[in-house]
Design an enzyme around this catalytic site. Structure first.
Site, short mmCIF file in Angstrom:
data_model
loop_
_atom_site.label_atom_id
_atom_site.label_comp_id
_atom_site.label_asym_id
_atom_site.label_seq_id
_atom_site.Cartn_x
_atom_site.Cartn_y
_atom_site.Cartn_z
CG HIS A 194 -9.89 -30.62 75.39
ND1 HIS A 194 -10.57 -31.37 76.07
CD2 HIS A 194 -10.68 -29.31 75.18
CE1 HIS A 194 -11.25 -30.88 76.48
NE2 HIS A 194 -11.60 -29.15 75.78
NE ARG A 337 -22.02 -14.71 72.82
CZ ARG A 337 -21.42 -15.55 72.56
NH1 ARG A 337 -21.38 -14.67 70.79
NH2 ARG A 337 -21.31 -16.64 72.79
CD GLU A 439 -24.14 -12.91 67.27
OE1 GLU A 439 -23.26 -13.72 66.52
OE2 GLU A 439 -25.32 -12.62 67.86
CG ASN A 462 -17.08 -15.95 63.95
OD1 ASN A 462 -16.48 -15.41 63.40
ND2 ASN A 462 -16.87 -16.44 65.66
CB CYS A 510 -16.28 -9.79 69.21
SG CYS A 510 -17.72 -10.18 68.91
C1 PEP Z 1 -19.98 -14.15 66.14
O1 PEP Z 1 -21.18 -14.58 66.10
O2 PEP Z 1 -19.24 -13.81 65.50
C2 PEP Z 1 -19.61 -14.82 67.46
C3 PEP Z 1 -18.39 -13.83 68.07
O3 PEP Z 1 -19.89 -15.16 68.18
P1 PEP Z 1 -19.73 -17.28 68.26
O4 PEP Z 1 -19.19 -17.62 67.09
O5 PEP Z 1 -20.00 -16.75 70.00
O6 PEP Z 1 -21.18 -16.81 68.15
MG MG Z 2 -22.48 -15.75 66.88
#
Ligand code: PEP
Ligand code: MG
Length: 580
Positions: A194, A337, A439, A462, A510
């Site tokens: 934090h 989501r 993803e 990600n 995203c």
């Molecule tokens: C991703 O995997 O890019 C994503 C946006 O989801 P998270 O980071 O929540 O897994």
């Molecule tokens: Mg993800």
């Protein structure tokens, strides 16, 4: 002689100032026996310390300045929640009664036990909540020993004070403004602590996790905090000082320029309109979404509703949260989501489908949509709550971790059932567009058929990077191999964007890549027109958008897309970004 230390960059920016060592929090814990007849009084003394701590935190929460980041209130509330939990408010009393010991020592034993429990949590974010727990313990302890919790700088002669602390709690930051704190550094804390999150949103240059800074710095010594690169320089010489003064001026003027872009439309030099949306994790983030002029929410991670509790959130409870958020969107669209659990985020109330502790490959296990499909009651409960919230404004529903077509078909059947259930109950609900996160490489390579069934897709880079490169995104030991610019990743992202564009379906990114300015031009060149990111990155990305010409970019990126050598990627990206 100057010393350079490296830590985690928290709040961006550069500060040059005088060090003030925060010495509190290091006092010895007294340890002594309490005779049986005095135990009730000792228990009452502990109780009084807990009550005083509660009052203090409540006062701090009420004193939060208007312009403070929204997270601050939430973090102080979290501390209040931790304080009132039986593990801190009652169990130390049980220990002192059982062992006939003083309150401070009982509290220390309990805090050591809780620390060990936190250390065994796999999820980095939840593990870091240990620090919050320790900060609350410190407050109670200080009340017990009659020590002040307040961060006051007696006779502080400097207007450029840089705090050097072992740790800082969110509550300490309430006092930053009136105490002329220009930057801070701490010995402990990771990227999701934090303290780090607040450093980022407070706009205060800060570096955390420096380990030994407090031991190496003397009071009033001149230090430089480079919150861009995560560097602390102790006793810099004149050459370094002058260079950093120049960099600080440059950074400030760049930020002033960026801040002017809040209301500017994100349109490229050749007139293409680009959607820049926000990623959010709670209702508090909506304020920043509006403040930075984001085009709605491209990713609302709904996990927070499911964690840290003993039962599954009910439909009504979820509906309350979602509808409150939808109303606050003021007509802008939100993409919710559905819950992305598993891996290391396992709610306490999960039954047989929980990923077992010590599972060898949790990221390849029952996670994301797989878990939702294995827990249909949970899945449809959330779907109904989202559908009802959609009656209050534009909402889309997005499914995480889709691997292939049959999963999408099953999701659609569940959605259909959820709609029917609401109709049968005579409930009001709205229309939602549906989409998938892309993803997992299998979904990326078969995205054309997935797109036939849904309204939109959003690329979660990600996870995509993790699965394409076979590199655990949370494992420090292989973090050097987690390379977003790896040619294999870029080719896959381009394939997904091109396919969606060809099919005239909405595609966005995203994952973190969307907010990383190193990739903005490349993604525009691939044909991406929708980005969703942490709002802190939004203006910098917008600035690149304004200075990019999509008619040229398609050619400009060709060299990068031909490259297959990961070692050349970053250099090629740099060249693309330095073009006019
Ligand atoms: C991703 O995997 O890019 C994503 C946006 O989801 P998270 O980071 O929540 O897994
Ligand atoms: Mg993800």
């Amino acid at each position: 002689m100057s010393i350079v230390l490296h830590g985690v960059a928290a709040g961006k920016g550069i500060a040059i100032g005088h060090a003030h060592l925060v010495t509190r929090g290091t006092s010895e814990v007294p340890q002594y026996d309490i005779p049986p007849e005095n135990i009730p009084a000792e228990a009452a003394r502990f109780d009084a310390a807990v009550k005083a701590t509660r009052k203090e935190l409540e006062q701090l929460r009420n004193a939060i300045p208007e312009n403070a980041p929204t997270e601050l209130g939430a973090f102080i509330s979290l501390h209040l929640m931790l304080l009132t939990d039986v593990t801190l408010s009652r169990e130390p009393i049980d220990i002192l009664k059982e062992q006939g010991i003083n309150a401070e020592w009982a509290l220390k034993q309990q805090s050591d036990k809780l620390s060990a429990q936190f250390d065994s949590i796999e999820d980095a974010y939840l593990r870091e909540r240990k620090q919050d727990m320790l900060q609350v313990v410190q407050r109670i302890h200080n009340h017990l020993v009659g020590q002040s919790n307040e961060l006051t700088l007696v006779n502080n002669p400097f207007e450029d004070t840089i705090l050097i602390a072992h740790d800082l709690s969110p509550a300490d930051t309430v006092l930053f403004k009136e105490q002329h704190i220009t930057a801070f550094v701490t010995d402990i804390g990771g990227p999701t602590s934090h303290t780090a999150i607040l450093g980022r949103s407070l706009d205060t240059p800060s570096v955390i996790g420096l380990h030994n800074a407090r031991k190496l710095i003397t009071e009033n010594e001149v230090v430089i905090v480079d919150g861009i690169n995560g560097v602390l320089i102790i006793a810099p010489d004149d050459v370094v000082l002058n260079e950093y003064r120049r960099l600080a001026r440059e950074y400030r003027s760049h930020k002033r320029e960026l801040n002017k872009l809040k209301k500017t439309a994100a349109t490229t030099a050749d007139g293409v309109s680009i959607e820049l949306a926000a990623n959010i994790e709670s209702v508090e983030d909506i304020k920043a979404m509006h403040n930075f002029g984001a085009d709605g929410v491209g990713l609302f991670r709904s996990e927070f509703l499911y964690l840290n509790r003993d039962t599954m959130p009910s439909e009504d409870e979820q509906y309350e949260v979602y509808s409150a958020i939808v109303k606050k969107m003021k007509g802008k669209r939100i993409t919710i989501r559905t819950v992305d659990l598993g891996v290391d985020k396992n709610p306490r109330w999960f039954g047989q489908n929980a990923t077992p502790n010590g599972s060898l490959n949790p990221a390849l296990g029952l996670t994301g949509i797989r878990l939702c499909l294995a827990e249909p009651v949970m899945f449809r409960t959330q779907m109904r709550a989202i559908l009802r919230a959609a009656a209050h404004g534009p909402v889309r529903m997005m499914w995480p971790m889709i691997t292939s077509l049959p999963e999408v078909r099953q999701c659609l059947i569940h959605l259909d059932t959820a709609r029917k259930q609401l109709s049968e109950r005579g409930e009001t609900f709205g229309d939602v567009g549906v989409g998938c996160m892309i993803e997992i490489p299998a979904a990326a390579m078969t995205v054309g058929s997935i797109l036939k069934l849904v309204d939109f897709i959003s690329i979660g880079t990600n996870d995509l990077i993790q699965y394409v490169l076979s590199v655990d995104r949370g494992d420090d030991a292989v973090s050097h191999l987690y390379q977003p610019s790896h040619p294999a990743v870029l080719k896959m992202v381009q394939h997904v964007i091109r396919t969606a564009n060809r099919m005239e379906k909405s595609v966005s990114i995203c994952g973190e890549m969307a907010g990383d300015t190193a990739f903005t031009r490349l993604l525009l060149g691939m044909g991406l027109r929708r980005f969703s990111m942490n709002t802190n990155n939004l203006l910098a990305v917008k600035n690149i958008v304004l200075h990019s010409d999509t008619t040229k970019l398609e050619n400009d990126i060709a060299k990068i897309m031909r490259n297959e050598d990961p070692e050349k990627s970053d250099k090629l990206l740099k060249a693309l970004n330095s073009m006019d």
